[in-house]
Design a protein around this motif. Structure first.
Motif, PDB file in Angstrom:
ATOM      1  N   HIS A  96       0.816  -1.216   0.000  1.00  0.00           N
ATOM      2  CA  HIS A  96       0.000   0.000   0.000  1.00  0.00           C
ATOM      3  C   HIS A  96       0.850   1.266   0.000  1.00  0.00           C
ATOM      4  O   HIS A  96       0.655   2.154  -0.836  1.00  0.00           O
ATOM      5  CB  HIS A  96      -0.939  -0.016   1.209  1.00  0.00           C
ATOM      6  CG  HIS A  96      -1.991   1.039   1.178  1.00  0.00           C
ATOM      7  ND1 HIS A  96      -3.244   0.798   0.684  1.00  0.00           N
ATOM      8  CD2 HIS A  96      -1.971   2.331   1.553  1.00  0.00           C
ATOM      9  CE1 HIS A  96      -3.962   1.909   0.767  1.00  0.00           C
ATOM     10  NE2 HIS A  96      -3.208   2.858   1.294  1.00  0.00           N
ATOM     11  N   TYR A  97       1.770   1.346   0.946  1.00  0.00           N
ATOM     12  CA  TYR A  97       2.545   2.579   1.117  1.00  0.00           C
ATOM     13  C   TYR A  97       3.854   2.580   0.333  1.00  0.00           C
ATOM     14  O   TYR A  97       4.274   3.624  -0.161  1.00  0.00           O
ATOM     15  CB  TYR A  97       2.821   2.830   2.596  1.00  0.00           C
ATOM     16  CG  TYR A  97       1.551   2.994   3.392  1.00  0.00           C
ATOM     17  CD1 TYR A  97       0.753   4.119   3.254  1.00  0.00           C
ATOM     18  CD2 TYR A  97       1.133   1.996   4.265  1.00  0.00           C
ATOM     19  CE1 TYR A  97      -0.426   4.270   3.966  1.00  0.00           C
ATOM     20  CE2 TYR A  97      -0.048   2.135   4.981  1.00  0.00           C
ATOM     21  CZ  TYR A  97      -0.823   3.271   4.833  1.00  0.00           C
ATOM     22  OH  TYR A  97      -1.979   3.403   5.531  1.00  0.00           O
ATOM     23  N   GLY A  98       4.504   1.437   0.228  1.00  0.00           N
ATOM     24  CA  GLY A  98       5.789   1.379  -0.459  1.00  0.00           C
ATOM     25  C   GLY A  98       5.665   1.295  -1.968  1.00  0.00           C
ATOM     26  O   GLY A  98       6.372   1.983  -2.708  1.00  0.00           O
ATOM     27  N   LEU A  99       4.749   0.437  -2.434  1.00  0.00           N
ATOM     28  CA  LEU A  99       4.607   0.234  -3.872  1.00  0.00           C
ATOM     29  C   LEU A  99       3.476   1.059  -4.486  1.00  0.00           C
ATOM     30  O   LEU A  99       3.350   1.124  -5.705  1.00  0.00           O
ATOM     31  CB  LEU A  99       4.379  -1.258  -4.170  1.00  0.00           C
ATOM     32  CG  LEU A  99       5.511  -2.195  -3.717  1.00  0.00           C
ATOM     33  CD1 LEU A  99       5.127  -3.647  -3.957  1.00  0.00           C
ATOM     34  CD2 LEU A  99       6.808  -1.843  -4.412  1.00  0.00           C
ATOM     35  N   GLY A 100       2.634   1.640  -3.638  1.00  0.00           N
ATOM     36  CA  GLY A 100       1.560   2.498  -4.127  1.00  0.00           C
ATOM     37  C   GLY A 100       0.338   1.775  -4.661  1.00  0.00           C
ATOM     38  O   GLY A 100      -0.482   2.370  -5.363  1.00  0.00           O
ATOM     39  N   PHE A 101       0.194   0.494  -4.333  1.00  0.00           N
ATOM     40  CA  PHE A 101      -1.009  -0.254  -4.737  1.00  0.00           C
ATOM     41  C   PHE A 101      -2.078  -0.007  -3.683  1.00  0.00           C
ATOM     42  O   PHE A 101      -2.116  -0.689  -2.656  1.00  0.00           O
ATOM     43  CB  PHE A 101      -0.708  -1.743  -4.884  1.00  0.00           C
ATOM     44  CG  PHE A 101       0.310  -2.052  -5.947  1.00  0.00           C
ATOM     45  CD1 PHE A 101       0.124  -1.626  -7.261  1.00  0.00           C
ATOM     46  CD2 PHE A 101       1.452  -2.764  -5.648  1.00  0.00           C
ATOM     47  CE1 PHE A 101       1.054  -1.910  -8.244  1.00  0.00           C
ATOM     48  CE2 PHE A 101       2.392  -3.065  -6.623  1.00  0.00           C
ATOM     49  CZ  PHE A 101       2.193  -2.633  -7.923  1.00  0.00           C
ATOM     50  N   SER A 126      -5.638   0.239  -4.042  1.00  0.00           N
ATOM     51  CA  SER A 126      -7.031  -0.166  -4.212  1.00  0.00           C
ATOM     52  C   SER A 126      -7.414  -1.190  -3.147  1.00  0.00           C
ATOM     53  O   SER A 126      -6.556  -1.829  -2.533  1.00  0.00           O
ATOM     54  CB  SER A 126      -7.250  -0.772  -5.603  1.00  0.00           C
ATOM     55  OG  SER A 126      -6.613  -2.040  -5.691  1.00  0.00           O
ATOM     56  N   GLN A 127      -8.704  -1.374  -2.955  1.00  0.00           N
ATOM     57  CA  GLN A 127      -9.174  -2.363  -1.990  1.00  0.00           C
ATOM     58  C   GLN A 127      -8.740  -3.761  -2.425  1.00  0.00           C
ATOM     59  O   GLN A 127      -8.355  -4.582  -1.597  1.00  0.00           O
ATOM     60  CB  GLN A 127     -10.696  -2.301  -1.838  1.00  0.00           C
ATOM     61  CG  GLN A 127     -11.212  -3.266  -0.792  1.00  0.00           C
ATOM     62  CD  GLN A 127     -12.709  -3.119  -0.548  1.00  0.00           C
ATOM     63  OE1 GLN A 127     -13.357  -2.222  -1.086  1.00  0.00           O
ATOM     64  NE2 GLN A 127     -13.250  -4.004   0.264  1.00  0.00           N
ATOM     65  N   ARG A 128      -8.773  -4.017  -3.718  1.00  0.00           N
ATOM     66  CA  ARG A 128      -8.365  -5.326  -4.233  1.00  0.00           C
ATOM     67  C   ARG A 128      -6.879  -5.575  -3.936  1.00  0.00           C
ATOM     68  O   ARG A 128      -6.508  -6.655  -3.480  1.00  0.00           O
ATOM     69  CB  ARG A 128      -8.611  -5.426  -5.726  1.00  0.00           C
ATOM     70  CG  ARG A 128      -8.108  -6.757  -6.300  1.00  0.00           C
ATOM     71  CD  ARG A 128      -8.385  -6.897  -7.761  1.00  0.00           C
ATOM     72  NE  ARG A 128      -9.813  -7.149  -7.909  1.00  0.00           N
ATOM     73  CZ  ARG A 128     -10.462  -7.022  -9.043  1.00  0.00           C
ATOM     74  NH1 ARG A 128      -9.845  -6.651 -10.131  1.00  0.00           N
ATOM     75  NH2 ARG A 128     -11.754  -7.288  -9.105  1.00  0.00           N
ATOM     76  N   ALA A 129      -6.036  -4.565  -4.166  1.00  0.00           N
ATOM     77  CA  ALA A 129      -4.603  -4.711  -3.896  1.00  0.00           C
ATOM     78  C   ALA A 129      -4.351  -4.932  -2.404  1.00  0.00           C
ATOM     79  O   ALA A 129      -3.513  -5.764  -2.027  1.00  0.00           O
ATOM     80  CB  ALA A 129      -3.838  -3.476  -4.383  1.00  0.00           C
ATOM     81  N   ASP A 130      -5.081  -4.213  -1.552  1.00  0.00           N
ATOM     82  CA  ASP A 130      -4.942  -4.403  -0.106  1.00  0.00           C
ATOM     83  C   ASP A 130      -5.356  -5.815   0.301  1.00  0.00           C
ATOM     84  O   ASP A 130      -4.705  -6.444   1.137  1.00  0.00           O
ATOM     85  CB  ASP A 130      -5.782  -3.377   0.661  1.00  0.00           C
ATOM     86  CG  ASP A 130      -5.194  -1.972   0.609  1.00  0.00           C
ATOM     87  OD1 ASP A 130      -4.038  -1.817   0.167  1.00  0.00           O
ATOM     88  OD2 ASP A 130      -5.901  -1.036   1.018  1.00  0.00           O
ATOM     89  N   ALA A 156      -4.459 -10.319   2.760  1.00  0.00           N
ATOM     90  CA  ALA A 156      -5.217 -11.540   3.026  1.00  0.00           C
ATOM     91  C   ALA A 156      -4.776 -12.730   2.178  1.00  0.00           C
ATOM     92  O   ALA A 156      -5.116 -13.861   2.511  1.00  0.00           O
ATOM     93  CB  ALA A 156      -6.715 -11.286   2.806  1.00  0.00           C
ATOM     94  N   VAL A 157      -4.038 -12.496   1.102  1.00  0.00           N
ATOM     95  CA  VAL A 157      -3.575 -13.615   0.276  1.00  0.00           C
ATOM     96  C   VAL A 157      -2.066 -13.807   0.472  1.00  0.00           C
ATOM     97  O   VAL A 157      -1.635 -14.814   1.031  1.00  0.00           O
ATOM     98  CB  VAL A 157      -3.935 -13.409  -1.214  1.00  0.00           C
ATOM     99  CG1 VAL A 157      -3.386 -14.552  -2.059  1.00  0.00           C
ATOM    100  CG2 VAL A 157      -5.445 -13.293  -1.393  1.00  0.00           C
ATOM    101  N   VAL A 158      -1.274 -12.838   0.046  1.00  0.00           N
ATOM    102  CA  VAL A 158       0.177 -12.963   0.166  1.00  0.00           C
ATOM    103  C   VAL A 158       0.586 -12.984   1.641  1.00  0.00           C
ATOM    104  O   VAL A 158       1.307 -13.879   2.087  1.00  0.00           O
ATOM    105  CB  VAL A 158       0.901 -11.821  -0.587  1.00  0.00           C
ATOM    106  CG1 VAL A 158       2.404 -11.886  -0.363  1.00  0.00           C
ATOM    107  CG2 VAL A 158       0.570 -11.869  -2.069  1.00  0.00           C
ATOM    108  N   GLY A 159       0.115 -11.995   2.394  1.00  0.00           N
ATOM    109  CA  GLY A 159       0.474 -11.912   3.807  1.00  0.00           C
ATOM    110  C   GLY A 159       0.019 -13.123   4.603  1.00  0.00           C
ATOM    111  O   GLY A 159       0.776 -13.665   5.407  1.00  0.00           O
TER     112      GLY A 159
END
Length: 144
Positions: free
Chosen positions: A97-102, A104-108, A113-116
């Motif tokens: 979110h903060y480092g790569l700038g993604f 959106s709700q989908r990216a979060d 919830a998937v990668v993390g």
């Protein structure tokens, strides 16, 4: 079983305990946030502790019942392992979110919830098996 590799039953038991813990965490968080009117951090803190307790009990009575954990040390280690897992999830979300700038709700959702969650689950399994429910005769972790 190949030496150093976990049994299928161990993995399934760990997963079942985790799913039960997730259900308790989600249900309690929803109840504490909604009808109980608690703030989000208080509600999440309490639901996290309840979920950890359910997961610990599920693992102690299920997948790792043969290790016979005693005293407060295994539960404290389990809480630390699960806290580390939660930190991994938050770190993945923060980097995305903060480092790569993604943003959106989908990216979060994907990052947290998937990668993390995937990385945190591997960490939790390894930590639970290595530090919390150490079996006699087993040296080290399942990673070799």
């Amino acid at each position: 079983m190949v030496r150093g590799r976990p049994h299928r039953r161990e993995i399934l038991g760990f997963a079942a305990a985790g799913l039960a813990a997730y259900a308790v965490d989600l249900a309690l968080f929803t109840a504490l946030r909604g009808p109980a009117g608690l703030g989000p951090l208080t509600a999440k803190g309490l639901s996290f502790l309840a979920g950890c307790t359910v997961a610990y009990a599920g693992n102690a009575l299920g997948a790792y019942r043969h290790t016979r954990p005693r005293g407060p040390r295994p539960y404290a280690a389990f809480l630390l392992v699960n806290t580390a897992g939660a930190a991994v999830q938050l770190l993945c979300l923060a980097v995305s979110h903060y480092g790569l700038g993604f943003t959106s709700q989908r990216a979060d959702t994907v990052s947290g919830a998937v990668v993390g969650m995937s990385l945190a689950t591997v960490l939790r399994f390894w930590g639970t098996r290595t530090w919390v429910f150490r079996a006699e005769g087993r040296v080290g972790s399942w990673t070799g």
